[in-house]
Design a protein around this motif. Structure first.
Motif, mmCIF file in Angstrom:
data_model
loop_
_atom_site.group_PDB
_atom_site.id
_atom_site.type_symbol
_atom_site.label_atom_id
_atom_site.label_comp_id
_atom_site.label_asym_id
_atom_site.label_seq_id
_atom_site.Cartn_x
_atom_site.Cartn_y
_atom_site.Cartn_z
ATOM 1 N N UNK A 160 0.835 -1.029 -0.075
ATOM 2 C CA UNK A 160 -0.263 -0.278 0.153
ATOM 3 C C UNK A 160 1.161 1.281 0.362
ATOM 4 N N UNK A 161 2.049 1.343 0.823
ATOM 5 C CA UNK A 161 2.694 2.197 0.696
ATOM 6 C C UNK A 161 4.133 2.371 0.135
ATOM 7 N N UNK A 162 4.475 2.150 -1.399
ATOM 8 C CA UNK A 162 6.042 1.184 -2.028
ATOM 9 C C UNK A 162 7.222 2.402 -1.110
ATOM 10 N N UNK A 163 6.550 3.492 -0.976
ATOM 11 C CA UNK A 163 7.952 4.581 -0.526
ATOM 12 C C UNK A 163 7.447 5.782 0.163
ATOM 13 N N UNK A 164 8.531 5.630 1.368
ATOM 14 C CA UNK A 164 8.560 7.144 1.806
ATOM 15 C C UNK A 164 9.636 8.077 2.066
ATOM 16 N N UNK A 165 10.063 9.047 2.439
ATOM 17 C CA UNK A 165 11.273 9.930 2.958
ATOM 18 C C UNK A 165 11.897 9.446 4.286
#
Length: 264
Positions: free
Chosen positions: A79-84
Motif C-alpha cells: 500500500x505504501x511503496x515509498x517514504x522519505x
C-alpha cells in the motif's frame, strides 16, 4: 523555525497513541504527509479523523498492520511503496520474570520490536538510495543501556536497535540518508497510564503519586524525576527527521530525563 518537511512523506509505526501519535502530530504541523499505523482499523480511522480536524492543511492517512505478522507487513509495503521518512516506533513491553519468559515470548517480541524495523528499513532504503535522501529513526529506550531486571526481553530488543541503527548508518556512509536511534526514558502512554493506575489502586494513592513513586523506586537516577510527556520526545524525533539534521547520523540520542547515569 521551518524544518523543511513540506512535501516529505513519513510513516510512523505504532502511532495511534503516545510517542508515535505525538510524532505524527509534529510532522503534520511541519507540513509533511503522514501515514499512521496501528493494529486495528477502527482505532486508526478515529485517530485519522482527529488529526484531519486538527491539521486541516496537512495530509494524513492510516494503514493497519500487526508487525508480529509478516503478511501484514507485506500488505503495508504494497500500500505504501515509498517514504522519505521512516519512524520505527512500534514496540511492546511487559514485566516478565526471566525464568518464565519462554521462547515463544522472545520470538514474538523480537518480531515486533526488532524485525519490524529490519523489514521496513530494508525495503524503504532502496528508494531512499535512488533519491539520495531519507531519514530512518529507530525508537530505542534508556532500557537499552539500563537493562531492567524485570524487563530483560524488552531491554535486549532495544539494545538490538542501537546496533541496527549504527550499522545501517555506516552502511549508508556518503549518502544524504541519515539513521539514528532515539532513547526515551519513562514517557506517558496508554500502557504506562494503565500501569500507573494499577499501581495507584494497589497502594491507595493517585496515579500522579504512583508515577512519582515508580520513578523513585525503578528509575532513581532520573534527573527530571517524572515521566516525560510524549511531545517532549517527539520534538527531537521531528527535528532528526528534517533536512536540518543532515550532520547527525549513527547517533544514539537520549531524551531520557537523565536516567542514564552517564554524560556520554
Amino acid at each position: 523555525m521551518d524544518l523543511q518537511l513540506k512535501n516529505k512523506t513519513a510513516l510512523v509505526t505504532g502511532s495511534t497513541d503516545g510517542i508515535g501519535l505525538a510524532t505524527a502530530k509534529g510532522l503534520l504541523k511541519e507540513g509533511a504527509k503522514v501515514y499512521i499505523n496501528g493494529r486495528h482499523q477502527t482505532k486508526i480511522d478515529e485517530v485519522v479523523a482527529i488529526l484531519q480536524n486538527e491539521f486541516p492543511q496537512s495530509e494524513v492517512h492510516g494503514i493497519a498492520a500487526d508487525f508480529a505478522k509478516v503478511e501484514d507487513v507485506d500488505e503495508l509495503l504494497r500500500q505504501l511503496p515509498e517514504v522519505d521518512i521512516l519512524i520505527n516506533n512500534v514496540g511492546i513491553y511487559s514485566s516478565q520474570p526471566f525464568e518464565t519468559t519462554d521462547d515463544e515470548a522472545w520470538f514474538h517480541d523480537f518480531e515486533v520490536n526488532v524485525m519490524s524495523g529490519v523489514r521496513l528499513s530494508r525495503f524503504y532504503v532502496q528508494k531512499m538510495k535512488q533519491k539520495n535522501w531519507g531519514r530512518i529513526v529507530f525508537l530505542s529506550s534508556e532500557s537499552a543501556i539500563n537493562i531492567p531486571d524485570d524487563m530483560i526481553l524488552y531491554g535486549v530488543t532495544k539494545t538490538a536497535y542501537l546496533a541496527l541503527s549504527r550499522g545501517l548508518a555506516k552502511y549508508l556512509r556518503g549518502t544524504d540518508i541519515t539513521v539514528n536511534a532515539i532513547l526515551p526514558g519513562p514517557t506517558w502512554s496508554a500502557g504506562n497510564h494503565a500501569g500507573m493506575q494499577k499501581l495507584a489502586a494497589e497502594r491507595g494513592i493517585s496515579e500522579q503519586e504512583a508515577s512519582l513513586e515508580f520513578i523513585r523506586e525503578k528509575r532513581p537516577s532520573s534527573i527530571i524525576e517524572r515521566f516525560a510527556e510524549p511531545e517532549e520526545v517527539a520534538s527531537l524525533i521531528v527535528y532528526i527527521s528534517s533536512p536540518l539534521s543532515s550532520a547527525t547520523t549513527g547517533a544514539a540520542l537520549r531524551v531520557d530525563g537523565g536516567v542514564v547515569n552517564s554524560a556520554f
